[in-house]
Scaffold this motif. Structure first.
Motif, PDB file in Angstrom:
ATOM      1  N   LYS A   1       2.318   8.993  -6.668  1.00  0.00           N
ATOM      2  CA  LYS A   1       1.885   9.533  -7.957  1.00  0.00           C
ATOM      3  C   LYS A   1       1.465   8.463  -8.945  1.00  0.00           C
ATOM      4  CE  LYS A   1       5.159  13.327  -7.289  1.00  0.00           C
ATOM      5  NZ  LYS A   1       6.390  13.965  -7.767  1.00  0.00           N
ATOM      6  N   ASP A   2       1.912   7.235  -8.743  1.00  0.00           N
ATOM      7  CA  ASP A   2       1.640   6.167  -9.709  1.00  0.00           C
ATOM      8  C   ASP A   2       0.637   5.133  -9.219  1.00  0.00           C
ATOM      9  OD1 ASP A   2       3.481   7.316 -11.363  1.00  0.00           O
ATOM     10  OD2 ASP A   2       5.103   5.924 -10.900  1.00  0.00           O
ATOM     11  N   GLY A   3       0.442   5.064  -7.919  1.00  0.00           N
ATOM     12  CA  GLY A   3      -0.420   4.023  -7.357  1.00  0.00           C
ATOM     13  C   GLY A   3      -1.845   4.091  -7.882  1.00  0.00           C
ATOM     14  N   GLU A   4      -2.539   2.972  -7.795  1.00  0.00           N
ATOM     15  CA  GLU A   4      -3.932   2.900  -8.234  1.00  0.00           C
ATOM     16  C   GLU A   4      -4.770   2.205  -7.163  1.00  0.00           C
ATOM     17  OE1 GLU A   4      -5.191   4.278 -10.780  1.00  0.00           O
ATOM     18  OE2 GLU A   4      -3.418   4.794 -11.981  1.00  0.00           O
ATOM     19  N   TRP A   5      -6.082   2.436  -7.246  1.00  0.00           N
ATOM     20  CA  TRP A   5      -7.016   1.797  -6.331  1.00  0.00           C
ATOM     21  C   TRP A   5      -7.483   0.458  -6.896  1.00  0.00           C
ATOM     22  CZ3 TRP A   5      -8.049   3.175  -1.494  1.00  0.00           C
ATOM     23  CH2 TRP A   5      -7.831   4.499  -1.095  1.00  0.00           C
ATOM     24  N   THR A   6      -7.739  -0.471  -6.004  1.00  0.00           N
ATOM     25  CA  THR A   6      -8.372  -1.730  -6.385  1.00  0.00           C
ATOM     26  C   THR A   6      -9.148  -2.245  -5.180  1.00  0.00           C
ATOM     27  OG1 THR A   6      -8.001  -3.861  -7.481  1.00  0.00           O
ATOM     28  CG2 THR A   6      -6.525  -3.307  -5.682  1.00  0.00           C
ATOM     29  N   LYS A   7      -9.958  -3.255  -5.409  1.00  0.00           N
ATOM     30  CA  LYS A   7     -10.778  -3.811  -4.322  1.00  0.00           C
ATOM     31  C   LYS A   7     -10.650  -5.328  -4.348  1.00  0.00           C
ATOM     32  CE  LYS A   7     -14.489  -1.734  -3.101  1.00  0.00           C
ATOM     33  NZ  LYS A   7     -15.869  -1.166  -2.988  1.00  0.00           N
TER      34      LYS A   7
ATOM     35  N   THR B   1       0.825  -1.208   0.000  1.00  0.00           N
ATOM     36  CA  THR B   1       0.000   0.000   0.000  1.00  0.00           C
ATOM     37  C   THR B   1       0.861   1.261   0.000  1.00  0.00           C
ATOM     38  OG1 THR B   1      -0.197  -0.116   2.412  1.00  0.00           O
ATOM     39  CG2 THR B   1      -1.937  -1.150   1.112  1.00  0.00           C
ATOM     40  N   ALA B   2       0.229   2.371  -0.349  1.00  0.00           N
ATOM     41  CA  ALA B   2       0.909   3.660  -0.423  1.00  0.00           C
ATOM     42  C   ALA B   2      -0.040   4.739   0.082  1.00  0.00           C
ATOM     43  CB  ALA B   2       1.347   3.940  -1.863  1.00  0.00           C
ATOM     44  N   ASP B   3       0.480   5.937   0.243  1.00  0.00           N
ATOM     45  CA  ASP B   3      -0.307   7.073   0.737  1.00  0.00           C
ATOM     46  C   ASP B   3      -1.070   7.699  -0.422  1.00  0.00           C
ATOM     47  OD1 ASP B   3      -1.357   9.225   1.971  1.00  0.00           O
ATOM     48  OD2 ASP B   3       0.537  10.079   2.669  1.00  0.00           O
ATOM     49  N   PRO B   4      -2.407   7.612  -0.430  1.00  0.00           N
ATOM     50  CA  PRO B   4      -3.169   8.172  -1.550  1.00  0.00           C
ATOM     51  C   PRO B   4      -3.343   9.676  -1.475  1.00  0.00           C
ATOM     52  CG  PRO B   4      -4.677   7.214   0.036  1.00  0.00           C
ATOM     53  CD  PRO B   4      -3.277   6.924   0.534  1.00  0.00           C
ATOM     54  N   GLY B   5      -3.094  10.285  -0.311  1.00  0.00           N
ATOM     55  CA  GLY B   5      -3.313  11.720  -0.167  1.00  0.00           C
ATOM     56  C   GLY B   5      -4.786  12.058  -0.112  1.00  0.00           C
ATOM     57  N   HIS B   6      -5.096  13.348  -0.158  1.00  0.00           N
ATOM     58  CA  HIS B   6      -6.479  13.782  -0.019  1.00  0.00           C
ATOM     59  C   HIS B   6      -6.962  14.637  -1.186  1.00  0.00           C
ATOM     60  CE1 HIS B   6      -6.356  12.254   4.060  1.00  0.00           C
ATOM     61  NE2 HIS B   6      -5.215  12.906   4.243  1.00  0.00           N
ATOM     62  N   GLN B   7      -6.185  14.672  -2.275  1.00  0.00           N
ATOM     63  CA  GLN B   7      -6.594  15.464  -3.426  1.00  0.00           C
ATOM     64  C   GLN B   7      -7.807  14.850  -4.113  1.00  0.00           C
ATOM     65  OE1 GLN B   7      -3.588  15.061  -2.530  1.00  0.00           O
ATOM     66  NE2 GLN B   7      -2.702  17.105  -2.450  1.00  0.00           N
ATOM     67  N   ARG B   8      -8.590  15.710  -4.751  1.00  0.00           N
ATOM     68  CA  ARG B   8      -9.727  15.224  -5.522  1.00  0.00           C
ATOM     69  C   ARG B   8      -9.220  14.416  -6.714  1.00  0.00           C
ATOM     70  NH1 ARG B   8     -11.166  20.438  -4.245  1.00  0.00           N
ATOM     71  NH2 ARG B   8     -10.410  21.204  -6.237  1.00  0.00           N
ATOM     72  N   ILE B   9     -10.048  13.514  -7.185  1.00  0.00           N
ATOM     73  CA  ILE B   9      -9.631  12.578  -8.228  1.00  0.00           C
ATOM     74  C   ILE B   9      -9.258  13.260  -9.535  1.00  0.00           C
ATOM     75  CG2 ILE B   9     -11.932  12.148  -9.183  1.00  0.00           C
ATOM     76  CD1 ILE B   9     -11.068   9.148  -9.283  1.00  0.00           C
ATOM     77  N   ASN B  10      -9.807  14.468  -9.782  1.00  0.00           N
ATOM     78  CA  ASN B  10      -9.521  15.147 -11.053  1.00  0.00           C
ATOM     79  C   ASN B  10      -8.301  16.065 -10.957  1.00  0.00           C
ATOM     80  OD1 ASN B  10     -10.698  17.006  -9.383  1.00  0.00           O
ATOM     81  ND2 ASN B  10     -12.003  17.926 -10.961  1.00  0.00           N
ATOM     82  N   GLU B  11      -7.628  16.093  -9.846  1.00  0.00           N
ATOM     83  CA  GLU B  11      -6.429  16.911  -9.727  1.00  0.00           C
ATOM     84  C   GLU B  11      -5.240  16.174 -10.350  1.00  0.00           C
ATOM     85  OE1 GLU B  11      -5.549  18.781  -6.102  1.00  0.00           O
ATOM     86  OE2 GLU B  11      -7.620  19.391  -5.703  1.00  0.00           O
ATOM     87  N   PRO B  12      -4.187  16.919 -10.742  1.00  0.00           N
ATOM     88  CA  PRO B  12      -3.081  16.314 -11.490  1.00  0.00           C
ATOM     89  C   PRO B  12      -2.449  15.138 -10.778  1.00  0.00           C
ATOM     90  CG  PRO B  12      -2.896  18.696 -11.473  1.00  0.00           C
ATOM     91  CD  PRO B  12      -3.996  18.348 -10.526  1.00  0.00           C
TER      92      PRO B  12
ATOM     93  N   GLN C   1       4.650   1.534   1.664  1.00  0.00           N
ATOM     94  CA  GLN C   1       5.802   2.319   1.239  1.00  0.00           C
ATOM     95  C   GLN C   1       5.419   3.784   1.086  1.00  0.00           C
ATOM     96  OE1 GLN C   1       8.692   1.234   1.307  1.00  0.00           O
ATOM     97  NE2 GLN C   1       8.734  -0.954   0.838  1.00  0.00           N
ATOM     98  N   LEU C   2       6.329   4.673   1.456  1.00  0.00           N
ATOM     99  CA  LEU C   2       6.064   6.113   1.408  1.00  0.00           C
ATOM    100  C   LEU C   2       6.721   6.798   0.216  1.00  0.00           C
ATOM    101  CD1 LEU C   2       6.420   6.978   5.205  1.00  0.00           C
ATOM    102  CD2 LEU C   2       4.338   6.519   3.896  1.00  0.00           C
ATOM    103  N   VAL C   3       7.293   6.019  -0.709  1.00  0.00           N
ATOM    104  CA  VAL C   3       7.873   6.614  -1.916  1.00  0.00           C
ATOM    105  C   VAL C   3       6.760   6.916  -2.920  1.00  0.00           C
ATOM    106  CG1 VAL C   3      10.162   5.628  -1.632  1.00  0.00           C
ATOM    107  CG2 VAL C   3       8.389   4.298  -2.769  1.00  0.00           C
ATOM    108  N   THR C   4       7.086   7.697  -3.953  1.00  0.00           N
ATOM    109  CA  THR C   4       6.031   8.290  -4.768  1.00  0.00           C
ATOM    110  C   THR C   4       5.842   7.721  -6.164  1.00  0.00           C
ATOM    111  OG1 THR C   4       7.571  10.005  -5.505  1.00  0.00           O
ATOM    112  CG2 THR C   4       6.244  10.492  -3.560  1.00  0.00           C
ATOM    113  N   THR C   5       6.686   6.771  -6.591  1.00  0.00           N
ATOM    114  CA  THR C   5       6.538   6.231  -7.944  1.00  0.00           C
ATOM    115  C   THR C   5       6.659   4.713  -7.922  1.00  0.00           C
ATOM    116  OG1 THR C   5       8.902   6.302  -8.499  1.00  0.00           O
ATOM    117  CG2 THR C   5       7.617   8.307  -8.910  1.00  0.00           C
ATOM    118  N   THR C   6       6.248   4.099  -9.020  1.00  0.00           N
ATOM    119  CA  THR C   6       6.345   2.641  -9.139  1.00  0.00           C
ATOM    120  C   THR C   6       7.800   2.186  -9.155  1.00  0.00           C
ATOM    121  OG1 THR C   6       4.259   2.559 -10.363  1.00  0.00           O
ATOM    122  CG2 THR C   6       5.709   0.652 -10.553  1.00  0.00           C
ATOM    123  N   LEU C   7       8.672   2.925  -9.840  1.00  0.00           N
ATOM    124  CA  LEU C   7      10.082   2.553  -9.904  1.00  0.00           C
ATOM    125  C   LEU C   7      10.723   2.583  -8.525  1.00  0.00           C
ATOM    126  CD1 LEU C   7      11.302   4.365 -13.160  1.00  0.00           C
ATOM    127  CD2 LEU C   7      11.049   1.908 -12.801  1.00  0.00           C
ATOM    128  N   ARG C   8      10.403   3.609  -7.754  1.00  0.00           N
ATOM    129  CA  ARG C   8      10.961   3.698  -6.396  1.00  0.00           C
ATOM    130  C   ARG C   8      10.399   2.590  -5.509  1.00  0.00           C
ATOM    131  NH1 ARG C   8      10.311  10.286  -6.031  1.00  0.00           N
ATOM    132  NH2 ARG C   8      12.258  10.796  -7.122  1.00  0.00           N
TER     133      ARG C   8
END
Length: 314
Positions: free
Chosen positions: A168-174, A146-157, A281-288
């Motif tokens: 920045k790269d993570g995605e949601w799933t269920k 898992t990663a930190d999704p933040g609190h931005q709205r879904i339409n934000e960059p 993980q608290l890193v921001t990209t898939t590569l990291r």
């Protein structure tokens, strides 16, 4: 003066070793010097261009091992490496402990050059050289990181343009009614020795069956999630009901046999999440995230090698 300091540190460390030091157990399991030329090739300060001397290559790799083993942030890694005798002994009592910025830059350079993958390949070469080759078969499985999704709205960059600390790269799933945000760690471990042989990191929404880590000739044990997915090896995937075609008693018996074979494949994830605390993980990209996963799996193999050595002393 330095020799006196090392003597004093070694004397202090003796008490720590008496109490038990896992780092001292894993240190001699592999030949760390074999990683030196891999890392050294990333630097150019020994060429005509010159430049500031880099910190010892083995120290830098071991810093990432320590970070992954204890689930430390870069600042906390710097603090504890300067504070703990066991850390400094594992690092070889270096004159200079890398600071947080150096650790971050080193990890980024590994990613940019692909040397993290070469380090993993060298570890696998050393494992094979010990006679621990794949014989009976392999187990493929996956787990959420898992990663930190933040609190931005879904339409934000998202992506590089995002002005946010969230991944920045993570995605949601269920799964089973529970939502997950981040990535998936896919691993392939051997049945013979319980060592992780291959890994891949994807975003969380990628279905398990879309990733095949097997090689031709391998017997691959997988759960129902891989049903219908590609397999380069001999496909020992559990069957599941298909609309209008429930599985037969024969298939149920086959599933039971496969289930008993693949059950040990859950152990690496228990270690990764409960011992190494790397399930988030608290890193921001898939590569990291992948590089973090790689060193976590690196550590799992060191832990497993230590267990194998204790069970089969030579």
């Amino acid at each position: 003066m330095k020799s006196f300091e090392n003597y004093f540190m070694n004397k202090q460390y003796e008490r720590v070793k008496e109490l038990g030091d896992k780092l001292a157990e894993i240190d001699p399991l592999i030949d760390w010097e074999c990683f030196r030329p891999i890392v050294a090739s990333m630097y150019y300060n020994n060429t005509e261009k010159g430049g500031r001397p880099n910190i010892d290559e083995i120290v830098m790799i071991k810093m990432l091992v320590l970070q992954s083993w204890y689930g430390l942030s870069d600042p906390e890694l710097e603090r504890q490496a300067n504070d703990r005798i066991s850390f400094q002994k594992f690092l070889g009592l270096p004159e200079r402990i890398p600071d947080r910025s150096t650790v971050w830059a080193f990890r980024e350079r590994l990613i940019d050059t692909g040397k993290d993958e070469v380090i993993w390949e060298e570890l696998q070469r050393q494992i094979d050289s010990k006679g621990l080759k794949i014989k009976e078969g392999v187990i493929q499985d996956a787990t959420f990181i898992t990663a930190d999704p933040g609190h931005q709205r879904i339409n934000e960059p998202r992506g590089p343009e995002a002005k946010t600390r969230r991944n920045k790269d993570g995605e949601w799933t269920k799964k089973h009614g529970k939502s997950y945000y981040g990535h998936k760690l896919h691993t392939l471990a051997d049945i013979d020795h319980g060592l992780i042989r291959r890994l891949e990191t994807t975003t969380a929404e990628i279905h398990d069956s879309q990733v095949d880590l097997s090689k031709p000739g391998e017997v691959v044990y997988r759960d129902r999630g891989y049903f219908g997915g590609p397999c380069k090896g001999y496909n020992a995937t559990m069957d599941r009901n298909v609309r209008g075609h429930p599985i037969t008693d024969k298939q149920k018996r086959r599933n039971k046999r496969i289930s008993s074979k693949r059950a040990p494949g859950e152990r690496p994830y228990a270690v990764i999440k409960n011992i190494f605390k790397s399930g988030h993980q608290l890193v921001t990209t898939t590569l990291r995230t992948h590089t973090k996963n790689l060193f976590t799996c690196f550590n799992y193999n060191l832990l497993q090698l230590n267990t194998l050595q204790k069970n089969n002393p030579t």
